[in-house]
Design an enzyme around this catalytic site. Structure first.
Site, mmCIF file in Angstrom:
data_model
loop_
_atom_site.group_PDB
_atom_site.id
_atom_site.type_symbol
_atom_site.label_atom_id
_atom_site.label_comp_id
_atom_site.label_asym_id
_atom_site.label_seq_id
_atom_site.Cartn_x
_atom_site.Cartn_y
_atom_site.Cartn_z
ATOM 1 N N ASN A 150 67.047 -37.038 5.637
ATOM 2 C CA ASN A 150 66.021 -37.049 4.588
ATOM 3 C C ASN A 150 66.663 -37.490 3.286
ATOM 4 O O ASN A 150 67.873 -37.367 3.113
ATOM 5 C CB ASN A 150 65.461 -35.634 4.415
ATOM 6 C CG ASN A 150 64.375 -35.551 3.353
ATOM 7 O OD1 ASN A 150 63.459 -36.381 3.316
ATOM 8 N ND2 ASN A 150 64.465 -34.574 2.458
ATOM 9 N N GLY A 160 56.643 -46.107 0.647
ATOM 10 C CA GLY A 160 57.588 -46.614 1.639
ATOM 11 C C GLY A 160 58.611 -47.584 1.074
ATOM 12 O O GLY A 160 59.125 -48.440 1.794
ATOM 13 N N MET A 199 55.908 -36.180 3.279
ATOM 14 C CA MET A 199 55.606 -34.992 2.489
ATOM 15 C C MET A 199 55.098 -33.812 3.323
ATOM 16 O O MET A 199 54.228 -33.062 2.896
ATOM 17 C CB MET A 199 54.561 -35.354 1.403
ATOM 18 C CG MET A 199 54.967 -36.544 0.556
ATOM 19 S SD MET A 199 56.608 -36.376 -0.162
ATOM 20 C CE MET A 199 56.191 -35.624 -1.712
ATOM 21 N N ARG A 200 55.637 -33.665 4.525
ATOM 22 C CA ARG A 200 55.299 -32.499 5.352
ATOM 23 C C ARG A 200 56.606 -31.867 5.817
ATOM 24 O O ARG A 200 57.579 -32.584 6.071
ATOM 25 C CB ARG A 200 54.499 -32.908 6.609
ATOM 26 C CG ARG A 200 53.254 -33.704 6.349
ATOM 27 C CD ARG A 200 52.150 -32.897 5.754
ATOM 28 N NE ARG A 200 51.692 -31.803 6.592
ATOM 29 C CZ ARG A 200 50.786 -30.910 6.205
ATOM 30 N NH1 ARG A 200 50.266 -30.980 4.997
ATOM 31 N NH2 ARG A 200 50.404 -29.952 7.016
ATOM 32 N N ILE A 201 56.582 -30.539 5.922
ATOM 33 C CA ILE A 201 57.773 -29.845 6.442
ATOM 34 C C ILE A 201 57.735 -29.944 7.967
ATOM 35 O O ILE A 201 56.703 -29.663 8.579
ATOM 36 C CB ILE A 201 57.721 -28.358 6.043
ATOM 37 C CG1 ILE A 201 57.509 -28.237 4.542
ATOM 38 C CG2 ILE A 201 58.964 -27.640 6.551
ATOM 39 C CD1 ILE A 201 58.677 -27.853 3.741
ATOM 40 N N LEU A 202 58.845 -30.339 8.565
ATOM 41 C CA LEU A 202 58.892 -30.391 10.029
ATOM 42 C C LEU A 202 59.044 -28.988 10.595
ATOM 43 O O LEU A 202 59.821 -28.181 10.078
ATOM 44 C CB LEU A 202 60.084 -31.248 10.480
ATOM 45 C CG LEU A 202 60.029 -32.733 10.130
ATOM 46 C CD1 LEU A 202 61.318 -33.417 10.573
ATOM 47 C CD2 LEU A 202 58.821 -33.400 10.764
ATOM 48 N N HIS A 255 66.271 -36.940 -0.909
ATOM 49 C CA HIS A 255 65.644 -36.091 -1.928
ATOM 50 C C HIS A 255 66.016 -36.618 -3.317
ATOM 51 O O HIS A 255 67.185 -36.917 -3.559
ATOM 52 C CB HIS A 255 66.112 -34.639 -1.762
ATOM 53 C CG HIS A 255 65.481 -33.729 -2.768
ATOM 54 N ND1 HIS A 255 64.159 -33.370 -2.708
ATOM 55 C CD2 HIS A 255 65.977 -33.160 -3.899
ATOM 56 C CE1 HIS A 255 63.864 -32.594 -3.744
ATOM 57 N NE2 HIS A 255 64.950 -32.453 -4.478
ATOM 58 N N GLU A 281 68.349 -44.582 -4.631
ATOM 59 C CA GLU A 281 67.890 -44.182 -3.291
ATOM 60 C C GLU A 281 67.927 -45.383 -2.360
ATOM 61 O O GLU A 281 68.321 -45.284 -1.197
ATOM 62 C CB GLU A 281 66.465 -43.621 -3.344
ATOM 63 C CG GLU A 281 66.328 -42.303 -4.087
ATOM 64 C CD GLU A 281 64.918 -41.747 -3.983
ATOM 65 O OE1 GLU A 281 64.305 -41.882 -2.917
ATOM 66 O OE2 GLU A 281 64.440 -41.161 -4.969
#
Ligand code: GRF
Length: 226
Positions: free
Chosen positions: A108, A13, A91-94, A110, A175
């Site tokens: 997001n 985070g 780390m999950r695909i929506l 990347h 980032e």
């Protein structure tokens, strides 16, 4: 009125922290309604609690399938009152229902210059490929992974001896600057999607001197405070 946003995390985070810091510094007109993680031990949840932000763990393996997890996640985000969603190392695909519910309001980050090196290992893939420039991309989220319209990118040098860790650290530092900037633009209502492109409405304040960003290319240029 401040934009209410939910932040989804799976790990450390550090991007969440940078966003919290910029909100507290008054650089972003947003408030975090909830930090939600699919991992109960994500340090991002601890960071949220330290700032009195509601923190919620929704372990994905507690749900029978992807659809059930997605529905629970969507309900939690909606219940928090969020009007936009920030994926910060989530780390999950929506699923498509989630994306449809918050269309053009999910962003997001990347750790590569998309469309190069999408997927879970952007930093390592770029280092192994031997590129001499890599970077980070903030983009809107659509149904495909790492695919939606790009909001801002920052380029950093990639060196011959880099691996995922060393290149990733160089990228992560940027980032932490471009993600709060992108959220500030979203919260200010300055972003519009035009096909594959994101258009940024001009600001009242002049952009910061690009040279201040160091030997890196950040486009659109960072504004004051980022
Ligand atoms: C970042 O490298 C981000 O680009 C990727 O996951 C990492 C999250 O780092 N999506 P953190 O949890 O914000 O420290």
């Amino acid at each position: 009125m401040s934009l209410p946003v939910a932040v989804l995390v799976s790990g450390s985070g550090s991007n969440l922290q940078s966003i919290i810091d910029h909100i507290e510094a008054g650089h972003i007109d947003a408030r975090i309604t909830a930090v939600i993680s699919n991992k109960a031990d994500a340090y991002g949840l601890t960071r949220a609690r330290k700032h009195d932000i509601p923190a919620l763990a929704l372990p994905h393996d507690a749900y029978p399938d992807r659809v059930a997890f997605d529905a629970a996640l969507l309900a939690a985000v909606r219940d928090s009152g969020a009007e936009a969603v920030v994926l910060a190392g989530f780390m999950r695909i929506l699923g498509s229902d989630f994306v449809a519910a918050y269309r053009d309001r999910i962003i997001n980050i990347h750790p590569a210059l998309l469309p190069s090196f999408p997927g879970l290992h952007g930093q390592g893939d770029a280092a192994a490929y031997g590129v001499t420039i890599s970077g980070a991309t903030v983009h809107f989220v659509d149904e495909k992974m790492d695919n939606g319209p790009i909001i801002i990118q920052a380029a950093v040098p990639a060196l011959p001896d880099d691996d995922a860790g060393s290149l990733g650290a160089r990228i992560l530092a940027f980032e932490h600057r471009i993600y709060p900037q992108a959220l500030a633009w979203l919260a200010a209502g300055r972003l519009t999607i035009d096909g594959r492109k994101t258009r940024l409405a001009p600001a009242d304040v002049p952009p910061a001197d690009l040279a201040a960003a160091g030997p890196c290319l950040v486009n659109p240029p960072l504004e004051r405070g980022f």
